[in-house]
Design an enzyme around this catalytic site. Structure first.
Site, PDB file in Angstrom:
ATOM      1  N   ALA A   1      -1.224  18.417  10.049  1.00  6.78           N
ATOM      2  CA  ALA A   1      -1.227  18.725  11.301  1.00  6.78           C
ATOM      3  C   ALA A   1      -2.344  19.666  11.680  1.00  6.78           C
ATOM      4  CB  ALA A   1       0.083  19.224  11.470  1.00  6.78           C
TER       5      ALA A   1
ATOM      6  N   GLU B   1       1.238   5.565   0.549  1.00  6.63           N
ATOM      7  CA  GLU B   1       0.887   6.678   1.514  1.00  6.63           C
ATOM      8  C   GLU B   1       1.366   8.000   0.512  1.00  6.63           C
ATOM      9  OE1 GLU B   1       0.770   6.563   5.662  1.00  6.63           O
ATOM     10  OE2 GLU B   1       1.592   8.680   5.637  1.00  6.63           O
TER      11      GLU B   1
ATOM     12  N   PHE C   1      12.588  14.188  10.733  1.00  9.38           N
ATOM     13  CA  PHE C   1      11.419  13.412  11.012  1.00  9.38           C
ATOM     14  C   PHE C   1      11.558  12.311  12.090  1.00  9.38           C
ATOM     15  CE2 PHE C   1       9.789  13.091   6.394  1.00  9.38           C
ATOM     16  CZ  PHE C   1       9.039  14.377   6.624  1.00  9.38           C
TER      17      PHE C   1
ATOM     18  N   TYR D   1       3.673   1.756  16.991  1.00  5.12           N
ATOM     19  CA  TYR D   1       5.095   2.331  17.247  1.00  5.12           C
ATOM     20  C   TYR D   1       5.941   1.166  17.533  1.00  5.12           C
ATOM     21  CZ  TYR D   1       2.003   6.421  16.426  1.00  5.12           C
ATOM     22  OH  TYR D   1       1.248   7.697  15.933  1.00  5.12           O
TER      23      TYR D   1
ATOM     24  N   SER E   1       0.804  -1.100  -0.101  1.00  8.46           N
ATOM     25  CA  SER E   1      -0.134   0.032   0.048  1.00  8.46           C
ATOM     26  C   SER E   1       0.846   1.274   0.087  1.00  8.46           C
ATOM     27  CB  SER E   1      -0.890  -0.093   1.195  1.00  8.46           C
ATOM     28  OG  SER E   1      -0.238  -0.268   2.409  1.00  8.46           O
TER      29      SER E   1
ATOM     30  N   HIS F   1       3.460  -1.128   3.766  1.00 10.99           N
ATOM     31  CA  HIS F   1       3.063   0.237   3.697  1.00 10.99           C
ATOM     32  C   HIS F   1       4.064   1.054   3.232  1.00 10.99           C
ATOM     33  CE1 HIS F   1       0.061   3.375   3.805  1.00 10.99           C
ATOM     34  NE2 HIS F   1       0.801   4.034   4.571  1.00 10.99           N
TER      35      HIS F   1
ATOM     36  N   GLY G   1      -3.368  12.512  16.011  1.00 12.68           N
ATOM     37  CA  GLY G   1      -2.848  13.632  15.510  1.00 12.68           C
ATOM     38  C   GLY G   1      -1.856  14.501  16.415  1.00 12.68           C
ATOM     39  N   ASP G   2      -1.170  15.263  16.353  1.00 12.13           N
ATOM     40  CA  ASP G   2      -0.096  16.007  17.079  1.00 12.13           C
ATOM     41  C   ASP G   2      -0.794  17.320  17.393  1.00 12.13           C
ATOM     42  OD1 ASP G   2       1.961  14.135  17.334  1.00 12.13           O
ATOM     43  OD2 ASP G   2       2.471  14.518  15.254  1.00 12.13           O
TER      44      ASP G   2
HETATM   45  C1  LIG Z   1       0.776   5.176   9.968  1.00 15.84           C
HETATM   46  C2  LIG Z   1       0.742   6.559  10.360  1.00 15.84           C
HETATM   47  C3  LIG Z   1      -0.079   7.592   9.808  1.00 15.84           C
HETATM   48  C4  LIG Z   1      -0.033   8.984  10.112  1.00 15.84           C
HETATM   49  N1  LIG Z   1      -0.869   9.807   9.784  1.00 15.84           N
HETATM   50  C5  LIG Z   1      -0.737  11.280  10.165  1.00 15.84           C
HETATM   51  C6  LIG Z   1      -1.726  12.067   9.540  1.00 15.84           C
HETATM   52  O1  LIG Z   1      -2.144  11.596   8.591  1.00 15.84           O
HETATM   53  N2  LIG Z   1      -1.814  13.344  10.089  1.00 15.84           N
HETATM   54  C7  LIG Z   1      -1.300  13.540  11.331  1.00 15.84           C
HETATM   55  O2  LIG Z   1      -1.397  14.623  11.665  1.00 15.84           O
HETATM   56  N3  LIG Z   1      -0.444  12.869  11.874  1.00 15.84           N
HETATM   57  C8  LIG Z   1      -0.347  11.378  11.270  1.00 15.84           C
HETATM   58  N4  LIG Z   1       0.406  10.594  11.899  1.00 15.84           N
HETATM   59  C9  LIG Z   1       1.031  10.773  13.154  1.00 15.84           C
HETATM   60  C10 LIG Z   1       0.288  10.711  14.587  1.00 15.84           C
HETATM   61  O3  LIG Z   1      -0.677  11.599  14.497  1.00 15.84           O
HETATM   62  C11 LIG Z   1       1.090  11.130  15.743  1.00 15.84           C
HETATM   63  O4  LIG Z   1       2.057   9.934  15.798  1.00 15.84           O
HETATM   64  C12 LIG Z   1       0.468  11.457  16.907  1.00 15.84           C
HETATM   65  O5  LIG Z   1       1.125  11.704  18.116  1.00 15.84           O
HETATM   66  C13 LIG Z   1      -0.396  10.113  17.792  1.00 15.84           C
HETATM   67  O6  LIG Z   1      -1.302   9.543  17.010  1.00 15.84           O
HETATM   68  P1  LIG Z   1      -1.922   8.326  17.459  1.00 15.84           P
HETATM   69  O7  LIG Z   1      -3.045   8.018  16.481  1.00 15.84           O
HETATM   70  O8  LIG Z   1      -0.965   7.062  17.435  1.00 15.84           O
HETATM   71  O9  LIG Z   1      -2.280   8.572  18.691  1.00 15.84           O
HETATM   72  P2  LIG Z   1      -3.047   7.357  19.916  1.00 15.84           P
HETATM   73  O10 LIG Z   1      -2.950   5.994  19.641  1.00 15.84           O
HETATM   74  O11 LIG Z   1      -4.458   8.143  20.412  1.00 15.84           O
HETATM   75  O12 LIG Z   1      -1.860   7.896  21.122  1.00 15.84           O
HETATM   76  C14 LIG Z   1      -0.565   7.890  20.802  1.00 15.84           C
HETATM   77  C15 LIG Z   1       0.213   7.671  22.260  1.00 15.84           C
HETATM   78  O13 LIG Z   1      -0.281   8.788  22.969  1.00 15.84           O
HETATM   79  C16 LIG Z   1      -0.408   8.191  24.237  1.00 15.84           C
HETATM   80  N5  LIG Z   1      -1.711   8.235  24.767  1.00 15.84           N
HETATM   81  C17 LIG Z   1      -2.848   8.672  24.065  1.00 15.84           C
HETATM   82  N6  LIG Z   1      -4.070   8.666  25.014  1.00 15.84           N
HETATM   83  C18 LIG Z   1      -3.884   8.098  25.948  1.00 15.84           C
HETATM   84  C19 LIG Z   1      -4.333   8.113  27.368  1.00 15.84           C
HETATM   85  N7  LIG Z   1      -5.648   8.276  27.461  1.00 15.84           N
HETATM   86  N8  LIG Z   1      -3.830   7.712  28.217  1.00 15.84           N
HETATM   87  C20 LIG Z   1      -2.451   7.383  28.393  1.00 15.84           C
HETATM   88  N9  LIG Z   1      -1.613   7.435  27.373  1.00 15.84           N
HETATM   89  C21 LIG Z   1      -2.356   7.950  26.114  1.00 15.84           C
HETATM   90  C22 LIG Z   1      -0.139   6.748  24.206  1.00 15.84           C
HETATM   91  O14 LIG Z   1       1.144   6.558  24.653  1.00 15.84           O
HETATM   92  C23 LIG Z   1      -0.320   6.224  22.804  1.00 15.84           C
HETATM   93  O15 LIG Z   1       0.609   5.207  22.434  1.00 15.84           O
HETATM   94  C24 LIG Z   1       0.572   9.068  11.674  1.00 15.84           C
HETATM   95  C25 LIG Z   1       1.607   8.243  12.358  1.00 15.84           C
HETATM   96  C26 LIG Z   1       1.471   6.857  11.638  1.00 15.84           C
HETATM   97  C27 LIG Z   1       2.293   6.026  12.274  1.00 15.84           C
END
Ligand SMILES: Cc1cc2nc3c(=O)[nH]c(=O)nc-3n(C[C@H](O)[C@H](O)[C@H](O)COP(=O)(O)OP(=O)(O)OC[C@H]3O[C@@H](n4cnc5c(N)ncnc54)[C@H](O)[C@@H]3O)c2cc1C
Length: 303
Positions: A58, A24, A226, A155, A22, A276, A115-116
Protein backbone atom coordinates in the site's frame (compact mmCIF):
# COMPACT_ATOMS: atom_id res chain seq x y z
CA UNK A 1 -11.02 -47.03 -4.95
CA UNK A 2 -13.92 -44.66 -5.04
CA UNK A 3 -12.01 -41.70 -6.51
CA UNK A 4 -11.21 -43.59 -9.70
CA UNK A 5 -14.87 -44.18 -10.44
CA UNK A 6 -15.95 -40.67 -9.48
CA UNK A 7 -17.33 -38.76 -12.49
CA UNK A 8 -14.68 -36.10 -11.98
CA UNK A 9 -11.83 -38.61 -12.35
CA UNK A 10 -12.10 -38.34 -16.15
CA UNK A 11 -10.96 -34.73 -16.19
CA UNK A 12 -7.34 -35.84 -15.93
CA UNK A 13 -7.59 -37.95 -19.07
CA UNK A 14 -5.03 -36.94 -21.73
CA UNK A 15 -7.67 -35.10 -23.78
CA UNK A 16 -8.92 -33.03 -20.80
CA UNK A 17 -7.91 -29.34 -20.91
CA UNK A 18 -4.78 -28.80 -18.83
CA UNK A 19 -5.19 -26.77 -15.68
CA UNK A 20 -2.79 -23.82 -15.42
CA UNK A 21 -1.98 -22.18 -12.12
CA UNK A 22 -0.24 -19.04 -10.97
CA UNK A 23 0.80 -18.03 -7.47
CA UNK A 24 0.81 -14.68 -5.70
CA UNK A 25 3.35 -13.82 -3.01
CA UNK A 26 3.99 -10.70 -0.99
CA UNK A 27 7.45 -9.24 -0.38
CA UNK A 28 8.82 -10.22 3.04
CA UNK A 29 9.52 -7.66 5.77
CA UNK A 30 11.95 -9.64 7.91
CA UNK A 31 14.60 -12.32 7.44
CA UNK A 32 12.25 -14.86 9.01
CA UNK A 33 9.49 -13.96 6.54
CA UNK A 34 12.02 -14.08 3.72
CA UNK A 35 12.93 -17.64 4.71
CA UNK A 36 9.23 -18.61 4.81
CA UNK A 37 8.64 -17.07 1.38
CA UNK A 38 11.54 -18.95 -0.18
CA UNK A 39 10.45 -22.18 1.43
CA UNK A 40 7.01 -21.66 -0.16
CA UNK A 41 8.54 -20.78 -3.54
CA UNK A 42 10.77 -23.86 -3.33
CA UNK A 43 7.78 -26.11 -2.71
CA UNK A 44 5.52 -24.57 -5.36
CA UNK A 45 8.06 -23.92 -8.14
CA UNK A 46 8.17 -27.59 -9.32
CA UNK A 47 4.45 -27.26 -10.16
CA UNK A 48 5.60 -25.09 -13.09
CA UNK A 49 3.15 -22.22 -12.62
CA UNK A 50 2.37 -20.02 -15.63
CA UNK A 51 3.77 -17.14 -13.58
CA UNK A 52 4.32 -16.03 -9.99
CA UNK A 53 3.33 -12.54 -8.99
CA UNK A 54 4.75 -10.32 -6.27
CA UNK A 55 2.53 -7.66 -4.70
CA UNK A 56 3.34 -3.99 -4.24
CA UNK A 57 2.61 -2.61 -0.77
CA UNK A 58 0.00 0.00 0.00
CA UNK A 59 1.25 3.48 -0.85
CA UNK A 60 4.11 2.01 -2.86
CA UNK A 61 5.62 1.13 0.52
CA UNK A 62 7.29 -2.08 -0.63
CA UNK A 63 8.77 -0.77 -3.86
CA UNK A 64 12.32 -1.88 -2.98
CA UNK A 65 11.22 -5.17 -1.42
CA UNK A 66 9.00 -6.04 -4.39
CA UNK A 67 11.85 -5.28 -6.73
CA UNK A 68 14.35 -7.31 -4.67
CA UNK A 69 11.99 -10.31 -4.53
CA UNK A 70 11.35 -10.18 -8.27
CA UNK A 71 15.08 -9.87 -8.98
CA UNK A 72 15.83 -12.89 -6.78
CA UNK A 73 13.12 -14.94 -8.54
CA UNK A 74 14.76 -14.12 -11.87
CA UNK A 75 18.26 -14.87 -10.59
CA UNK A 76 17.54 -18.08 -8.70
CA UNK A 77 14.59 -19.79 -10.40
CA UNK A 78 13.16 -20.55 -13.82
CA UNK A 79 9.83 -18.97 -12.82
CA UNK A 80 8.27 -16.14 -14.82
CA UNK A 81 7.69 -13.27 -12.40
CA UNK A 82 4.87 -10.75 -12.67
CA UNK A 83 5.58 -7.59 -10.70
CA UNK A 84 2.59 -5.75 -9.25
CA UNK A 85 2.71 -1.98 -9.61
CA UNK A 86 0.33 0.70 -8.30
CA UNK A 87 -0.27 4.36 -9.12
CA UNK A 88 -0.27 5.44 -5.46
CA UNK A 89 1.78 8.42 -4.24
CA UNK A 90 4.14 8.59 -7.20
CA UNK A 91 4.49 10.75 -10.29
CA UNK A 92 4.36 9.28 -13.79
CA UNK A 93 8.10 9.88 -14.08
CA UNK A 94 8.78 7.87 -10.92
CA UNK A 95 6.49 5.03 -12.00
CA UNK A 96 7.97 5.02 -15.49
CA UNK A 97 11.38 4.65 -13.81
CA UNK A 98 10.11 1.60 -11.90
CA UNK A 99 8.69 0.08 -15.11
CA UNK A 100 11.99 0.62 -16.92
CA UNK A 101 13.98 -0.91 -14.09
CA UNK A 102 11.71 -3.97 -14.09
CA UNK A 103 12.12 -4.36 -17.81
CA UNK A 104 15.90 -3.96 -17.50
CA UNK A 105 15.89 -6.68 -14.83
CA UNK A 106 14.15 -9.07 -17.23
CA UNK A 107 10.51 -8.69 -16.12
CA UNK A 108 8.06 -9.36 -18.97
CA UNK A 109 4.78 -9.12 -17.07
CA UNK A 110 3.37 -6.39 -14.83
CA UNK A 111 0.11 -6.47 -12.85
CA UNK A 112 -1.14 -2.88 -13.26
CA UNK A 113 -3.21 -1.58 -10.35
CA UNK A 114 -4.50 1.71 -9.11
CA UNK A 115 -3.84 0.80 -5.47
CA UNK A 116 -5.57 2.11 -2.37
CA UNK A 117 -5.20 5.46 -0.59
CA UNK A 118 -2.32 5.58 1.87
CA UNK A 119 -4.83 6.03 4.72
CA UNK A 120 -6.75 2.85 3.80
CA UNK A 121 -9.75 1.87 1.69
CA UNK A 122 -12.17 4.00 3.72
CA UNK A 123 -10.54 7.16 2.31
CA UNK A 124 -11.41 8.59 -1.09
CA UNK A 125 -8.72 7.84 -3.67
CA UNK A 126 -7.03 10.99 -4.95
CA UNK A 127 -4.49 10.46 -7.72
CA UNK A 128 -1.03 11.99 -7.37
CA UNK A 129 -1.14 15.36 -9.21
CA UNK A 130 1.49 14.22 -11.72
CA UNK A 131 0.61 10.55 -11.46
CA UNK A 132 -1.30 7.93 -13.40
CA UNK A 133 -4.97 8.36 -12.52
CA UNK A 134 -6.07 4.73 -12.44
CA UNK A 135 -5.13 1.24 -13.55
CA UNK A 136 -6.23 1.82 -17.16
CA UNK A 137 -3.98 4.87 -17.39
CA UNK A 138 -1.12 2.84 -15.88
CA UNK A 139 -1.71 -0.10 -18.25
CA UNK A 140 -1.44 2.30 -21.19
CA UNK A 141 1.74 3.79 -19.70
CA UNK A 142 3.33 0.35 -19.36
CA UNK A 143 2.44 -0.55 -22.94
CA UNK A 144 3.99 2.71 -24.18
CA UNK A 145 7.27 1.80 -22.48
CA UNK A 146 7.53 -1.90 -23.23
CA UNK A 147 5.81 -4.63 -25.17
CA UNK A 148 5.19 -6.83 -22.15
CA UNK A 149 2.23 -8.67 -20.69
CA UNK A 150 -0.12 -6.56 -18.57
CA UNK A 151 -2.59 -8.12 -16.14
CA UNK A 152 -5.21 -6.13 -14.23
CA UNK A 153 -7.68 -6.64 -11.39
CA UNK A 154 -11.35 -7.58 -11.82
CA UNK A 155 -14.11 -7.63 -9.23
CA UNK A 156 -16.92 -10.23 -9.46
CA UNK A 157 -18.73 -8.37 -6.65
CA UNK A 158 -17.71 -4.94 -8.02
CA UNK A 159 -15.05 -2.68 -6.56
CA UNK A 160 -16.26 -0.80 -3.44
CA UNK A 161 -15.67 2.55 -5.27
CA UNK A 162 -17.91 1.49 -8.16
CA UNK A 163 -21.48 2.75 -8.22
CA UNK A 164 -22.60 -0.44 -10.03
CA UNK A 165 -21.34 -3.66 -11.58
CA UNK A 166 -21.84 -2.08 -15.02
CA UNK A 167 -19.65 0.92 -14.10
CA UNK A 168 -17.08 -1.50 -12.78
CA UNK A 169 -17.12 -3.49 -16.02
CA UNK A 170 -16.73 -0.21 -17.94
CA UNK A 171 -13.50 0.25 -15.98
CA UNK A 172 -12.38 -3.26 -16.87
CA UNK A 173 -13.14 -2.49 -20.54
CA UNK A 174 -11.00 0.66 -20.29
CA UNK A 175 -8.15 -1.46 -18.91
CA UNK A 176 -8.48 -3.96 -21.77
CA UNK A 177 -8.59 -1.12 -24.32
CA UNK A 178 -5.40 0.22 -22.72
CA UNK A 179 -3.62 -3.07 -23.40
CA UNK A 180 -4.41 -5.47 -20.54
CA UNK A 181 -4.23 -9.09 -21.67
CA UNK A 182 -5.49 -10.86 -18.57
CA UNK A 183 -7.64 -10.00 -15.55
CA UNK A 184 -7.22 -11.66 -12.18
CA UNK A 185 -10.24 -11.51 -9.91
CA UNK A 186 -10.58 -10.42 -6.35
CA UNK A 187 -11.17 -13.54 -4.26
CA UNK A 188 -14.71 -14.85 -3.92
CA UNK A 189 -16.28 -17.83 -2.19
CA UNK A 190 -19.51 -18.20 -4.14
CA UNK A 191 -18.73 -19.51 -7.63
CA UNK A 192 -22.11 -18.37 -8.98
CA UNK A 193 -20.98 -14.77 -8.44
CA UNK A 194 -17.95 -15.41 -10.66
CA UNK A 195 -20.00 -16.98 -13.47
CA UNK A 196 -22.64 -14.23 -13.38
CA UNK A 197 -19.87 -11.65 -13.60
CA UNK A 198 -18.19 -13.56 -16.42
CA UNK A 199 -21.45 -13.56 -18.41
CA UNK A 200 -21.73 -9.78 -18.04
CA UNK A 201 -18.08 -9.24 -18.96
CA UNK A 202 -18.39 -11.39 -22.09
CA UNK A 203 -21.66 -9.64 -23.01
CA UNK A 204 -19.70 -6.38 -22.91
CA UNK A 205 -17.33 -7.75 -25.58
CA UNK A 206 -14.39 -8.36 -23.25
CA UNK A 207 -12.61 -11.52 -24.37
CA UNK A 208 -9.41 -11.64 -22.28
CA UNK A 209 -9.07 -14.42 -19.68
CA UNK A 210 -10.74 -13.55 -16.37
CA UNK A 211 -8.71 -15.77 -14.08
CA UNK A 212 -10.35 -16.57 -10.73
CA UNK A 213 -8.31 -15.47 -7.74
CA UNK A 214 -8.56 -18.19 -5.10
CA UNK A 215 -7.86 -17.42 -1.46
CA UNK A 216 -7.49 -20.59 0.59
CA UNK A 217 -8.71 -19.70 4.08
CA UNK A 218 -5.47 -20.08 6.01
CA UNK A 219 -6.86 -17.87 8.79
CA UNK A 220 -10.61 -17.42 8.97
CA UNK A 221 -10.67 -14.27 11.13
CA UNK A 222 -8.08 -12.52 8.97
CA UNK A 223 -9.92 -13.57 5.81
CA UNK A 224 -13.15 -12.06 7.14
CA UNK A 225 -11.36 -8.76 7.79
CA UNK A 226 -9.84 -8.78 4.26
CA UNK A 227 -13.22 -9.60 2.75
CA UNK A 228 -14.98 -6.74 4.56
CA UNK A 229 -12.27 -4.34 3.50
CA UNK A 230 -12.43 -5.20 -0.18
CA UNK A 231 -16.15 -5.79 -0.62
CA UNK A 232 -16.03 -9.58 -1.04
CA UNK A 233 -18.91 -11.43 0.58
CA UNK A 234 -18.48 -14.29 3.03
CA UNK A 235 -21.32 -16.80 2.73
CA UNK A 236 -22.89 -17.71 6.09
CA UNK A 237 -22.20 -21.36 5.22
CA UNK A 238 -18.47 -20.60 5.18
CA UNK A 239 -18.55 -18.96 8.62
CA UNK A 240 -20.58 -21.93 9.85
CA UNK A 241 -17.92 -24.37 8.71
CA UNK A 242 -15.27 -22.62 10.81
CA UNK A 243 -17.59 -21.92 13.77
CA UNK A 244 -16.42 -23.24 17.12
CA UNK A 245 -12.93 -24.05 15.86
CA UNK A 246 -11.12 -20.97 17.20
CA UNK A 247 -8.94 -23.13 19.43
CA UNK A 248 -8.57 -26.06 17.08
CA UNK A 249 -5.98 -25.23 14.44
CA UNK A 250 -5.56 -28.77 13.03
CA UNK A 251 -9.29 -29.10 12.30
CA UNK A 252 -9.37 -25.57 10.85
CA UNK A 253 -6.63 -26.59 8.42
CA UNK A 254 -8.57 -29.68 7.32
CA UNK A 255 -11.74 -27.63 6.86
CA UNK A 256 -9.80 -25.00 4.89
CA UNK A 257 -8.48 -27.69 2.56
CA UNK A 258 -11.95 -29.18 2.08
CA UNK A 259 -13.54 -25.77 1.42
CA UNK A 260 -10.91 -24.74 -1.14
CA UNK A 261 -11.02 -28.17 -2.82
CA UNK A 262 -14.78 -27.96 -3.13
CA UNK A 263 -14.55 -24.48 -4.68
CA UNK A 264 -11.87 -25.25 -7.27
CA UNK A 265 -13.33 -28.62 -8.25
CA UNK A 266 -16.66 -26.95 -8.91
CA UNK A 267 -14.92 -24.31 -11.04
CA UNK A 268 -13.15 -27.06 -13.01
CA UNK A 269 -16.44 -28.88 -13.52
CA UNK A 270 -17.83 -25.65 -14.94
CA UNK A 271 -15.00 -25.22 -17.43
CA UNK A 272 -12.36 -23.13 -15.64
CA UNK A 273 -8.78 -24.05 -16.60
CA UNK A 274 -6.74 -21.19 -15.08
CA UNK A 275 -6.40 -20.41 -11.38
CA UNK A 276 -4.49 -17.70 -9.53
CA UNK A 277 -3.78 -18.58 -5.90
CA UNK A 278 -3.29 -16.00 -3.16
CA UNK A 279 -0.71 -18.04 -1.28
CA UNK A 280 -0.10 -15.68 1.67
CA UNK A 281 3.48 -16.99 1.26
CA UNK A 282 2.47 -20.45 2.49
CA UNK A 283 2.67 -23.50 0.30
CA UNK A 284 0.93 -26.44 2.01
CA UNK A 285 -2.71 -25.75 1.27
CA UNK A 286 -2.07 -24.43 -2.23
CA UNK A 287 0.18 -27.39 -3.03
CA UNK A 288 -2.55 -29.81 -1.91
CA UNK A 289 -5.23 -28.04 -3.98
CA UNK A 290 -2.97 -28.06 -7.04
CA UNK A 291 -2.43 -31.78 -6.54
CA UNK A 292 -6.21 -32.27 -6.54
CA UNK A 293 -6.38 -30.26 -9.75
CA UNK A 294 -3.95 -32.70 -11.34
CA UNK A 295 -1.09 -30.16 -11.29
CA UNK A 296 1.95 -32.22 -10.37
CA UNK A 297 5.63 -31.52 -9.84
CA UNK A 298 7.66 -31.61 -13.07
CA UNK A 299 9.81 -34.65 -12.04
CA UNK A 300 6.60 -36.58 -11.25
CA UNK A 301 5.19 -35.77 -14.71
CA UNK A 302 8.37 -36.93 -16.39
CA UNK A 303 8.40 -40.20 -14.40
C1 LIG B 1 -5.52 -9.47 -8.41
C2 LIG B 1 -5.33 -8.25 -7.51
C3 LIG B 1 -4.04 -7.88 -7.15
C4 LIG B 1 -3.84 -6.75 -6.34
N1 LIG B 1 -2.56 -6.42 -5.98
C5 LIG B 1 -2.34 -5.31 -5.24
C6 LIG B 1 -1.01 -4.89 -4.90
O1 LIG B 1 -0.02 -5.54 -5.25
N2 LIG B 1 -0.86 -3.75 -4.19
C7 LIG B 1 -1.92 -2.99 -3.78
O2 LIG B 1 -1.71 -1.96 -3.13
N3 LIG B 1 -3.20 -3.35 -4.09
C8 LIG B 1 -3.44 -4.48 -4.81
N4 LIG B 1 -4.72 -4.84 -5.12
C9 LIG B 1 -5.84 -4.04 -4.62
C10 LIG B 1 -6.16 -2.86 -5.57
O3 LIG B 1 -5.09 -1.97 -5.61
C11 LIG B 1 -7.40 -2.17 -5.00
O4 LIG B 1 -8.53 -2.99 -5.16
C12 LIG B 1 -7.66 -0.77 -5.55
O5 LIG B 1 -8.65 -0.15 -4.73
C13 LIG B 1 -8.18 -0.73 -6.98
O6 LIG B 1 -7.21 -1.05 -7.87
P1 LIG B 1 -7.60 -1.35 -9.41
O7 LIG B 1 -6.35 -1.59 -10.13
O8 LIG B 1 -8.65 -2.36 -9.46
O9 LIG B 1 -8.20 0.07 -9.77
P2 LIG B 1 -8.99 0.62 -11.05
O10 LIG B 1 -9.34 -0.48 -11.98
O11 LIG B 1 -8.26 1.78 -11.58
O12 LIG B 1 -10.28 1.18 -10.36
C14 LIG B 1 -11.03 0.40 -9.45
C15 LIG B 1 -12.44 0.96 -9.39
O13 LIG B 1 -12.43 2.34 -9.04
C16 LIG B 1 -13.36 3.04 -9.79
N5 LIG B 1 -12.73 4.03 -10.67
C17 LIG B 1 -11.40 4.21 -10.87
N6 LIG B 1 -11.18 5.21 -11.74
C18 LIG B 1 -12.39 5.68 -12.09
C19 LIG B 1 -12.84 6.73 -12.95
N7 LIG B 1 -11.99 7.49 -13.62
N8 LIG B 1 -14.16 6.93 -13.05
C20 LIG B 1 -15.05 6.16 -12.38
N9 LIG B 1 -14.68 5.17 -11.54
C21 LIG B 1 -13.38 4.92 -11.40
C22 LIG B 1 -14.08 2.03 -10.62
O14 LIG B 1 -15.19 1.65 -9.90
C23 LIG B 1 -13.13 0.90 -10.73
O15 LIG B 1 -13.74 -0.36 -10.92
C24 LIG B 1 -4.97 -5.99 -5.90
C25 LIG B 1 -6.27 -6.39 -6.26
C26 LIG B 1 -6.45 -7.50 -7.05
C27 LIG B 1 -7.86 -7.93 -7.41
Amino acid sequence: MQLLTHPRAGRFAPHAPRVRVSFEFFPPKTEEMEAALWEAIGRLAPLAPAFVSVTYGAGGSTRERTHATVRRIIAETLLAPAAHLTCVAASRAEIDGVIRSYVAAGVRHIVALRGDPAGGVAERYIPHPQGYINAADLAAGIRRIADIEVSVAAYPEKHPDSPSVEADIDMLKAKVDAGATRAITQFFFDNDLYFRYLDRVRARGITIPIVPGILPVQNFKQTRVFAERCGASMPASLADRFAGLDNDAPTRRLIAAAVAAEQVMDLVDRGVTDFHFYTMNRADLVFAICHLLGVRACEEKAA
